[in-house]
Design a protein around this motif. Sequence first.
Motif, PDB file in Angstrom:
ATOM      1  N   ASP A   9       1.050  -1.091  -0.120  1.00  0.00           N
ATOM      2  CA  ASP A   9       0.098   0.170   0.109  1.00  0.00           C
ATOM      3  C   ASP A   9       0.779   1.581  -0.116  1.00  0.00           C
ATOM      4  O   ASP A   9       0.486   2.551  -0.114  1.00  0.00           O
ATOM      5  N   ALA A  10       2.176   1.714   0.418  1.00  0.00           N
ATOM      6  CA  ALA A  10       3.027   2.705   0.644  1.00  0.00           C
ATOM      7  C   ALA A  10       3.944   2.313  -0.821  1.00  0.00           C
ATOM      8  O   ALA A  10       3.872   3.536  -0.235  1.00  0.00           O
ATOM      9  N   PHE A  11       3.862   1.839  -0.983  1.00  0.00           N
ATOM     10  CA  PHE A  11       4.983   2.082  -2.510  1.00  0.00           C
ATOM     11  C   PHE A  11       4.699   1.092  -3.740  1.00  0.00           C
ATOM     12  O   PHE A  11       3.099   0.175  -3.798  1.00  0.00           O
ATOM     13  N   LYS A  12       5.030   1.282  -4.916  1.00  0.00           N
ATOM     14  CA  LYS A  12       5.026   0.391  -5.941  1.00  0.00           C
ATOM     15  C   LYS A  12       5.956   0.076  -5.843  1.00  0.00           C
ATOM     16  O   LYS A  12       7.104  -0.235  -6.049  1.00  0.00           O
ATOM     17  N   LEU A  13       5.455  -1.590  -6.107  1.00  0.00           N
ATOM     18  CA  LEU A  13       6.628  -2.637  -6.134  1.00  0.00           C
ATOM     19  C   LEU A  13       7.112  -3.153  -7.416  1.00  0.00           C
ATOM     20  O   LEU A  13       5.617  -3.157  -8.096  1.00  0.00           O
ATOM     21  N   THR A  14       8.292  -2.730  -7.572  1.00  0.00           N
ATOM     22  CA  THR A  14       8.829  -3.851  -8.851  1.00  0.00           C
ATOM     23  C   THR A  14       9.891  -4.601  -8.528  1.00  0.00           C
ATOM     24  O   THR A  14      10.362  -4.116  -7.393  1.00  0.00           O
ATOM     25  N   SER A  15      10.103  -5.488 -10.289  1.00  0.00           N
ATOM     26  CA  SER A  15      11.223  -6.430  -9.970  1.00  0.00           C
ATOM     27  C   SER A  15      11.683  -6.172 -10.946  1.00  0.00           C
ATOM     28  O   SER A  15      11.237  -5.334 -12.039  1.00  0.00           O
ATOM     29  N   GLY A  16      12.490  -6.295 -11.110  1.00  0.00           N
ATOM     30  CA  GLY A  16      13.436  -6.666 -12.032  1.00  0.00           C
ATOM     31  C   GLY A  16      14.423  -7.724 -13.370  1.00  0.00           C
ATOM     32  O   GLY A  16      13.433  -8.426 -12.971  1.00  0.00           O
ATOM     33  N   GLY A  17      15.038  -7.418 -13.469  1.00  0.00           N
ATOM     34  CA  GLY A  17      15.382  -8.871 -14.163  1.00  0.00           C
ATOM     35  C   GLY A  17      17.708  -8.811 -14.674  1.00  0.00           C
ATOM     36  O   GLY A  17      17.720  -7.734 -14.241  1.00  0.00           O
ATOM     37  N   THR A  18      17.786  -9.727 -15.279  1.00  0.00           N
ATOM     38  CA  THR A  18      18.871  -9.874 -15.904  1.00  0.00           C
ATOM     39  C   THR A  18      18.858 -10.004 -17.617  1.00  0.00           C
ATOM     40  O   THR A  18      18.579 -10.778 -17.713  1.00  0.00           O
ATOM     41  N   PRO A  19      19.890  -9.069 -17.931  1.00  0.00           N
ATOM     42  CA  PRO A  19      19.294  -8.839 -19.197  1.00  0.00           C
ATOM     43  C   PRO A  19      20.484  -9.973 -19.954  1.00  0.00           C
ATOM     44  O   PRO A  19      21.524 -10.396 -18.946  1.00  0.00           O
ATOM     45  N   ASN A  20      20.502 -10.937 -20.925  1.00  0.00           N
ATOM     46  CA  ASN A  20      20.781 -12.303 -21.685  1.00  0.00           C
ATOM     47  C   ASN A  20      22.736 -11.604 -21.365  1.00  0.00           C
ATOM     48  O   ASN A  20      22.923 -11.070 -22.689  1.00  0.00           O
ATOM     49  N   ARG A  21      23.559 -13.130 -20.966  1.00  0.00           N
ATOM     50  CA  ARG A  21      24.968 -12.726 -20.712  1.00  0.00           C
ATOM     51  C   ARG A  21      25.365 -12.946 -21.996  1.00  0.00           C
ATOM     52  O   ARG A  21      26.960 -12.660 -22.248  1.00  0.00           O
TER      53      ARG A  21
ATOM     54  N   ILE B 273      20.894   6.708  -6.982  1.00  0.00           N
ATOM     55  CA  ILE B 273      21.161   7.587  -8.315  1.00  0.00           C
ATOM     56  C   ILE B 273      19.803   6.304  -9.440  1.00  0.00           C
ATOM     57  O   ILE B 273      19.216   6.011  -8.355  1.00  0.00           O
ATOM     58  N   GLU B 274      19.843   6.710 -10.351  1.00  0.00           N
ATOM     59  CA  GLU B 274      19.341   6.399 -11.024  1.00  0.00           C
ATOM     60  C   GLU B 274      19.682   4.690 -11.822  1.00  0.00           C
ATOM     61  O   GLU B 274      20.296   4.584 -12.070  1.00  0.00           O
ATOM     62  N   ALA B 275      19.102   3.417 -11.625  1.00  0.00           N
ATOM     63  CA  ALA B 275      19.565   1.654 -11.300  1.00  0.00           C
ATOM     64  C   ALA B 275      18.374   0.960 -11.888  1.00  0.00           C
ATOM     65  O   ALA B 275      16.926   1.508 -11.030  1.00  0.00           O
ATOM     66  N   ALA B 276      18.924   0.416 -12.269  1.00  0.00           N
ATOM     67  CA  ALA B 276      18.236  -0.895 -12.543  1.00  0.00           C
ATOM     68  C   ALA B 276      18.359  -2.226 -11.944  1.00  0.00           C
ATOM     69  O   ALA B 276      19.135  -2.175 -11.142  1.00  0.00           O
ATOM     70  N   THR B 277      17.375  -3.354 -11.692  1.00  0.00           N
ATOM     71  CA  THR B 277      18.058  -4.148 -10.880  1.00  0.00           C
ATOM     72  C   THR B 277      17.506  -5.917 -11.539  1.00  0.00           C
ATOM     73  O   THR B 277      16.950  -5.738 -12.189  1.00  0.00           O
ATOM     74  N   ASN B 278      18.091  -6.809 -10.993  1.00  0.00           N
ATOM     75  CA  ASN B 278      17.779  -7.935 -11.250  1.00  0.00           C
ATOM     76  C   ASN B 278      16.404  -8.562 -10.769  1.00  0.00           C
ATOM     77  O   ASN B 278      16.234  -7.666  -9.902  1.00  0.00           O
ATOM     78  N   GLN B 279      16.010  -9.581 -10.618  1.00  0.00           N
ATOM     79  CA  GLN B 279      14.830 -10.208 -10.296  1.00  0.00           C
ATOM     80  C   GLN B 279      15.109 -10.647  -9.243  1.00  0.00           C
ATOM     81  O   GLN B 279      14.077 -11.131  -8.985  1.00  0.00           O
ATOM     82  N   ALA B 280      16.356 -10.927  -8.411  1.00  0.00           N
ATOM     83  CA  ALA B 280      16.040 -11.233  -6.948  1.00  0.00           C
ATOM     84  C   ALA B 280      15.751 -10.458  -6.560  1.00  0.00           C
ATOM     85  O   ALA B 280      15.654 -10.919  -4.888  1.00  0.00           O
ATOM     86  N   ILE B 281      15.112  -8.857  -6.696  1.00  0.00           N
ATOM     87  CA  ILE B 281      15.272  -7.940  -6.269  1.00  0.00           C
ATOM     88  C   ILE B 281      13.688  -7.103  -6.200  1.00  0.00           C
ATOM     89  O   ILE B 281      13.883  -7.094  -7.109  1.00  0.00           O
ATOM     90  N   CYS B 282      13.281  -6.850  -5.027  1.00  0.00           N
ATOM     91  CA  CYS B 282      12.109  -5.703  -4.652  1.00  0.00           C
ATOM     92  C   CYS B 282      12.275  -4.484  -5.057  1.00  0.00           C
ATOM     93  O   CYS B 282      12.741  -4.797  -3.609  1.00  0.00           O
ATOM     94  N   ALA B 283      11.903  -4.006  -5.612  1.00  0.00           N
ATOM     95  CA  ALA B 283      11.426  -2.609  -5.370  1.00  0.00           C
ATOM     96  C   ALA B 283      10.735  -1.473  -4.253  1.00  0.00           C
ATOM     97  O   ALA B 283       9.568  -2.028  -5.611  1.00  0.00           O
ATOM     98  N   LEU B 284      11.119  -1.132  -4.307  1.00  0.00           N
ATOM     99  CA  LEU B 284      10.004  -0.132  -3.387  1.00  0.00           C
ATOM    100  C   LEU B 284       9.676   1.458  -3.992  1.00  0.00           C
ATOM    101  O   LEU B 284      11.005   2.126  -3.424  1.00  0.00           O
ATOM    102  N   VAL B 285       8.760   1.404  -4.668  1.00  0.00           N
ATOM    103  CA  VAL B 285       8.984   2.652  -6.115  1.00  0.00           C
ATOM    104  C   VAL B 285       8.059   3.765  -4.531  1.00  0.00           C
ATOM    105  O   VAL B 285       7.293   3.466  -5.349  1.00  0.00           O
ATOM    106  N   PRO B 286       8.562   5.169  -4.203  1.00  0.00           N
ATOM    107  CA  PRO B 286       8.159   5.556  -3.023  1.00  0.00           C
ATOM    108  C   PRO B 286       6.813   6.190  -3.981  1.00  0.00           C
ATOM    109  O   PRO B 286       6.776   6.503  -4.988  1.00  0.00           O
ATOM    110  N   ASN B 287       5.190   6.602  -3.608  1.00  0.00           N
ATOM    111  CA  ASN B 287       4.181   7.452  -3.522  1.00  0.00           C
ATOM    112  C   ASN B 287       3.722   8.392  -2.646  1.00  0.00           C
ATOM    113  O   ASN B 287       2.444   8.817  -3.646  1.00  0.00           O
ATOM    114  N   GLY B 288       4.434   8.993  -2.655  1.00  0.00           N
ATOM    115  CA  GLY B 288       4.087  10.332  -1.656  1.00  0.00           C
ATOM    116  C   GLY B 288       3.476   9.716  -0.282  1.00  0.00           C
ATOM    117  O   GLY B 288       3.523  10.267   0.660  1.00  0.00           O
TER     118      GLY B 288
END
Length: 420
Positions: free
Chosen positions: A229-241, A311-326
């Motif tokens: 409820d407090a954040f927008k949750l998202t996860s990332g990925g790993t580009p093809n090595r 900083i601005e950054a991307a993450t891999n799929q093992a991380i859940c990102a909490l993007v603030p919504n105010g």
Amino acid sequence: MSNAVPEGWWRSTINDFAKTSSGGTPNTQRPEYWENGSIPWMSSGEVHNKRISRVEQYISESGFKNSSAKLFPAGTILIALAGQGKTRGTVAISEIELTTNQSIAGIVVKDKCVSPDYVFHNLDSRYNELRSASGGSGRAGLNLAIIGEQELLLPPFPEQQKIAAILSSVDDVIEKTRAQINKLKDLKTGMMQELLTKGIGPDGAPHTAFKDSPVGRIPEGWNVLTLGDAFKLTSGGTPNRGQPDYFTYAPAGFPWVKTMDLTGGLLSFTSERITASALENSSCKLLPKGTAMVAMYGGWNQIGRSSVLGIEAATNQAICALVPNGLVSGDFANYWLIAMRAKWKAIAASSRKDPNITKQDVSDFLIAVPSMTEQRAIVRKLDLFSSLIISKELQLSSRSKLKKALMQDLLTGKVRVKVS
């Protein structure tokens, strides 16, 4: 080691000037060998490149007599032959009589022309060499034979003493810095517990009115929300090595966060960067500064690790990102995640060998929420401790590098010391 020998110096193996032996462990099934013990006994995990003036365990006279434990005199150099993590190859020197387990080699210097302190520092400088040592001829890993064969470059005794004194003085400064860091970390932990449960009232003092909540007693006026409820949750990925144009070391690349990059503080650097092409052709997405992050995979040592993006950054799929919504700042959430990290153990579950948490687990995780003004006040106080710790850690790193350079110069004779 260079073949050149400085004037007045000589080469000698440890076997030439010392007696080397290992200890033993009294039977742990015999309580009388351990209860009310008076003889200091240490395990390999206690070595840690330092001076030993006290130990955590003691054995009794009967435990000593009925085991292969040996009483090493003060001044014995101790080397961990085995152990978990980075223990193997670590060196210490005893300031007391003690016994050890069988995974420690004790070096007792017999030659009065050799300083035990000098030998300690010399072997300390060889940590990586000792850690990876293999004796050949079927002798696996670090053992007494390998230790005895170590060849040292020895200056005259007064010079040995002066070199050892210089390096010991640097060690003292390093240990004091470590102690300061540990003290600051303890203070920060206590401050987090205080501020995240009692807050900061309008007058700067803790609140006085509290209420019960699903996360315990919290100040009146605070709310309890789920992270979902407090954040927008998202996860990332790993580009093809397999695509060489997806990863880059160029500054133009985008920071890409992995679990091991999460160190609890503000994250402003990543060990890897990805390209615009990788962003376009993977599930990675660029996240804004101020995003909090929590590790979901990797077992007990990894789950719950957190940081907040500087900083601005991307993450891999093992991380859940909490993007603030105010409603909650990423900085405040990060401190909450640090303080509550132990709670993930009750949540973690996995069909694999290592326990994990899921994005839904993160979404359901509860957080106590003060006003944004109070959140900022709490973060400012905790950031002060974080800044002090970072400053001390930079000092520690600088002093450790200084010691390494000094060892390289002094223990090889590249730089000679004056002996009055």
